[in-house]
Design a protein around this motif. Structure first.
Motif, PDB file in Angstrom:
ATOM      1  N   ASP A  75       6.994  -6.192   3.601  1.00  0.00           N
ATOM      2  CA  ASP A  75       6.928  -5.926   2.299  1.00  0.00           C
ATOM      3  C   ASP A  75       7.385  -4.327   1.722  1.00  0.00           C
ATOM      4  N   VAL A  76       8.713  -4.363   1.623  1.00  0.00           N
ATOM      5  CA  VAL A  76       9.241  -2.854   1.330  1.00  0.00           C
ATOM      6  C   VAL A  76       9.254  -2.802  -0.277  1.00  0.00           C
ATOM      7  N   PRO A  77       8.778  -1.823  -0.967  1.00  0.00           N
ATOM      8  CA  PRO A  77       8.638  -1.661  -2.409  1.00  0.00           C
ATOM      9  C   PRO A  77      10.016  -1.628  -2.605  1.00  0.00           C
ATOM     10  N   VAL A  78      10.155  -2.189  -4.097  1.00  0.00           N
ATOM     11  CA  VAL A  78      11.640  -2.321  -4.640  1.00  0.00           C
ATOM     12  C   VAL A  78      12.199  -1.112  -5.037  1.00  0.00           C
ATOM     13  N   ASP A  79      11.055  -0.273  -5.288  1.00  0.00           N
ATOM     14  CA  ASP A  79      11.549   1.405  -5.625  1.00  0.00           C
ATOM     15  C   ASP A  79      11.653   2.232  -4.249  1.00  0.00           C
ATOM     16  N   ASP A  80      11.686   1.807  -3.343  1.00  0.00           N
ATOM     17  CA  ASP A  80      12.013   2.618  -2.078  1.00  0.00           C
ATOM     18  C   ASP A  80      13.670   2.853  -2.178  1.00  0.00           C
ATOM     19  N   PRO A  81      14.051   4.221  -1.706  1.00  0.00           N
ATOM     20  CA  PRO A  81      15.266   4.363  -1.923  1.00  0.00           C
ATOM     21  C   PRO A  81      16.323   3.365  -1.357  1.00  0.00           C
ATOM     22  N   VAL A  82      16.361   2.837  -0.236  1.00  0.00           N
ATOM     23  CA  VAL A  82      17.173   1.914   0.330  1.00  0.00           C
ATOM     24  C   VAL A  82      17.437   0.750  -0.557  1.00  0.00           C
ATOM     25  N   VAL A  83      16.408   0.119  -0.974  1.00  0.00           N
ATOM     26  CA  VAL A  83      16.450  -0.941  -1.708  1.00  0.00           C
ATOM     27  C   VAL A  83      17.027  -0.641  -3.048  1.00  0.00           C
ATOM     28  N   ALA A  84      16.666   0.568  -3.751  1.00  0.00           N
ATOM     29  CA  ALA A  84      17.079   0.968  -5.118  1.00  0.00           C
ATOM     30  C   ALA A  84      18.701   1.201  -4.887  1.00  0.00           C
ATOM     31  N   ALA A  85      18.974   1.715  -3.893  1.00  0.00           N
ATOM     32  CA  ALA A  85      20.575   2.200  -3.757  1.00  0.00           C
ATOM     33  C   ALA A  85      21.322   0.924  -3.522  1.00  0.00           C
ATOM     34  N   LEU A  86      20.678  -0.372  -2.937  1.00  0.00           N
ATOM     35  CA  LEU A  86      21.309  -1.585  -2.818  1.00  0.00           C
ATOM     36  C   LEU A  86      21.536  -2.052  -4.197  1.00  0.00           C
ATOM     37  N   ALA A  87      20.478  -2.098  -4.947  1.00  0.00           N
ATOM     38  CA  ALA A  87      20.315  -2.799  -6.158  1.00  0.00           C
ATOM     39  C   ALA A  87      21.358  -1.996  -7.147  1.00  0.00           C
ATOM     40  N   ALA A  88      21.391  -0.883  -7.035  1.00  0.00           N
ATOM     41  CA  ALA A  88      22.304  -0.118  -7.804  1.00  0.00           C
ATOM     42  C   ALA A  88      23.726  -0.436  -7.655  1.00  0.00           C
ATOM     43  N   ALA A  89      23.926  -0.769  -6.558  1.00  0.00           N
ATOM     44  CA  ALA A  89      25.195  -0.831  -6.103  1.00  0.00           C
ATOM     45  C   ALA A  89      25.418  -2.329  -6.127  1.00  0.00           C
ATOM     46  N   HIS A  90      24.738  -3.226  -6.052  1.00  0.00           N
ATOM     47  CA  HIS A  90      24.954  -4.782  -6.676  1.00  0.00           C
ATOM     48  C   HIS A  90      25.441  -4.681  -7.974  1.00  0.00           C
ATOM     49  N   ARG A  91      24.689  -3.988  -8.908  1.00  0.00           N
ATOM     50  CA  ARG A  91      24.988  -3.947 -10.331  1.00  0.00           C
ATOM     51  C   ARG A  91      26.251  -3.247 -10.604  1.00  0.00           C
ATOM     52  N   ALA A  92      26.552  -2.238  -9.790  1.00  0.00           N
ATOM     53  CA  ALA A  92      27.865  -1.450  -9.966  1.00  0.00           C
ATOM     54  C   ALA A  92      29.098  -2.342  -9.725  1.00  0.00           C
ATOM     55  N   VAL A  93      29.029  -3.052  -8.368  1.00  0.00           N
ATOM     56  CA  VAL A  93      29.969  -3.884  -7.939  1.00  0.00           C
ATOM     57  C   VAL A  93      30.279  -5.209  -8.800  1.00  0.00           C
ATOM     58  N   THR A  94      29.376  -6.004  -8.798  1.00  0.00           N
ATOM     59  CA  THR A  94      29.258  -7.335  -9.681  1.00  0.00           C
ATOM     60  C   THR A  94      29.230  -7.122 -11.063  1.00  0.00           C
ATOM     61  N   GLY A  95      28.578  -6.320 -11.580  1.00  0.00           N
ATOM     62  CA  GLY A  95      28.342  -6.292 -13.125  1.00  0.00           C
ATOM     63  C   GLY A  95      27.149  -6.962 -13.475  1.00  0.00           C
ATOM     64  N   GLN A  96      26.386  -7.610 -12.572  1.00  0.00           N
ATOM     65  CA  GLN A  96      25.194  -8.457 -12.683  1.00  0.00           C
ATOM     66  C   GLN A  96      23.901  -7.805 -12.427  1.00  0.00           C
ATOM     67  N   GLU A  97      22.884  -8.018 -13.055  1.00  0.00           N
ATOM     68  CA  GLU A  97      21.677  -7.551 -12.360  1.00  0.00           C
ATOM     69  C   GLU A  97      21.220  -8.173 -11.215  1.00  0.00           C
ATOM     70  N   PRO A  98      20.657  -7.596 -10.381  1.00  0.00           N
ATOM     71  CA  PRO A  98      20.140  -7.949  -8.877  1.00  0.00           C
ATOM     72  C   PRO A  98      19.054  -9.159  -9.041  1.00  0.00           C
ATOM     73  N   VAL A  99      19.333  -9.961  -8.113  1.00  0.00           N
ATOM     74  CA  VAL A  99      18.317 -10.893  -8.126  1.00  0.00           C
ATOM     75  C   VAL A  99      17.371 -10.891  -6.872  1.00  0.00           C
ATOM     76  N   TYR A 100      16.165 -10.504  -7.030  1.00  0.00           N
ATOM     77  CA  TYR A 100      15.403 -10.291  -5.815  1.00  0.00           C
ATOM     78  C   TYR A 100      14.886 -11.549  -5.236  1.00  0.00           C
ATOM     79  N   GLY A 101      14.732 -11.796  -3.906  1.00  0.00           N
ATOM     80  CA  GLY A 101      14.160 -12.987  -3.226  1.00  0.00           C
ATOM     81  C   GLY A 101      13.530 -12.409  -2.006  1.00  0.00           C
ATOM     82  N   GLY A 102      13.169 -13.396  -1.015  1.00  0.00           N
ATOM     83  CA  GLY A 102      12.435 -13.069   0.212  1.00  0.00           C
ATOM     84  C   GLY A 102      13.220 -13.934   1.432  1.00  0.00           C
ATOM     85  N   VAL A 103      12.934 -13.351   2.431  1.00  0.00           N
ATOM     86  CA  VAL A 103      13.574 -13.909   3.863  1.00  0.00           C
ATOM     87  C   VAL A 103      12.589 -14.982   4.070  1.00  0.00           C
TER      88      VAL A 103
END
Length: 393
Positions: A305-333
């Protein structure tokens, strides 16, 4: 946007898929050829991979790529080299180890889980390296045995290699979802010991089979109790307590009261559920007059259970947004990954994201969309840049 070698990452995925890296000593198969392929690619780029066996024939491959841009954090990219068996070949319409590309898809065992993700981490790191200096470093890791007991990840942590890692991206197939949470897995074996006797004189023995039956019935009640105490998680769903194996006696001697019965239990948990408490409860439910109950913990992987504002999650979300032009969708394994080991035993915040569908893994005709391999490579490169520079917006 960081330029990536789109053709190269797809071709390298094909090369990895063509290596049948199942853990199957009877057929002369293990992860070594896939690990060697990864190490060779790293050396081709001037990296210096460290190859160390977590078990015979099961090597971990780790390369540290310095950014040359001064001090900064350490990002870990993680993938595994093993794949599950191809199973019944009659269910496949393609060669499971052919790496064929058809209809925009790359087919074969491990294409989604997770050789495309592994290839994407290598090519993303190489793209960032070629783009110019960056602060900190990237630790690129291809680990063994994720599909089994995760000995590769445990060995990585035990060797102290996670100690300097500030965040990890695990490239498992998640169909574009960012998964900062993962279900826990607790696997138990309950041995019930009574006393052997003749079936014609059952009172001379102590039959563990009724105790096993009572335990199986009680597990359903325990599951309901846990679900009531821990409501379904937004991304992970409910707690499950599932008896998977019941074993006692012998069909060759149905006239014998067995001395031992065993029940195996697969428990899937969500954040907030205490694994030790569950093991204790199962032991208490197994207790029965005249029967000795012993509970063994076979696997203990707590939920992540890693917070979504942790830097590694936030960096990935920002990258997804920049590359795909879409808002990230959060899910679970729905299961557990090497990220579980890295987070709980290595203390490393981890997030799971990679090419391929969540549900295609381990099935016949496994595939990954070729475009998704390239897209994830771009996202990984951008996520690494943002994480290492602190640009999380």
């Amino acid at each position: 946007m960081i330029e990536v070698d789109a053709r190269g990452v797809v071709e390298f995925t094909q090369a990895l898929v063509r290596v049948p890296s199942t853990n199957d000593p009877a057929r002369g198969r293990d992860e070594r050829p896939a690990a060697e392929l990864v190490a060779a690619k790293m050396r081709e780029w001037g990296w210096e991979p460290h190859v160390q066996e977590a078990a015979p024939g099961r090597p971990n491959v780790v390369a540290v790529v310095e950014g040359g841009g001064g001090e900064g954090p350490t990002l870990m990219f993680e993938g595994h080299t093993d794949v599950v068996t191809e199973g019944d070949l009659s269910e496949w319409t393609v060669d499971p180890f052919g790496g064929e590309i058809r209809d925009g898809r790359l087919w074969g065992r491990g294409s989604a889980d997770m050789k495309s993700g592994l290839a994407a981490t290598l090519y993303a790191t190489r793209a960032l390296q070629l783009a110019g200096p960056f602060p900190g470093r990237i630790k690129v890791c291809a680990l063994a045995d994720e599909e089994g007991l995760m000995i590769g990840a445990h060995h990585f942590v035990a060797e102290g290699l996670a100690a300097d890692v500030d965040g990890a991206i695990v490239a498992e197939p998640e169909a574009g979802e960012i998964c900062a949470v993962a279900k826990g897995a607790l696997r138990l074996r309950v041995d019930l010991t009574g006393k052997m006797a003749h079936g014609a004189m059952p009172r001379h023995g102590r039959n563990p089979v009724p105790a096993a039956a009572s335990l199986v019935a009680a597990l359903e009640t325990l599951e309901k109790e846990l679900q009531d105490r821990h409501p379904a998680h937004e991304h992970l769903g409910e707690v499950y307590v599932t008896p998977t194996v019941v074993r006692a006696g012998s069909e060759e001697q149905v006239n014998v009261i067995p001395a031992v019965a065993s029940v195996f239990v697969d428990v899937r948990t969500i954040p907030g559920v205490d694994h030790q408490e569950i093991a204790g409860r199962v032991g208490a439910l197994a207790a029965r007059d005249g029967i000795i109950a012993e509970v063994s913990i076979l696997v203990d992987r707590p939920p992540v259970d890693v917070p979504v504002d942790d830097p590694v999650v936030a960096a990935l979300a920002a990258a997804h947004r920049a590359v795909t032009g879409q808002e990230p969708v959060y899910g679970g394994v729905p299961g557990s990954t090497d990220g579980t080991v890295l987070t709980h035993w290595g203390g490393v915040p981890s997030v799971v994201y990679g090419p391929g569908g969540k549900w295609i893994a381990h099935q016949a005709d496994e595939y990954v969309e070729v475009a998704e391999i390239v897209r994830c490579t771009r996202v990984f490169a951008e996520a690494a840049r943002r994480f290492l520079t602190g640009d999380l917006s």
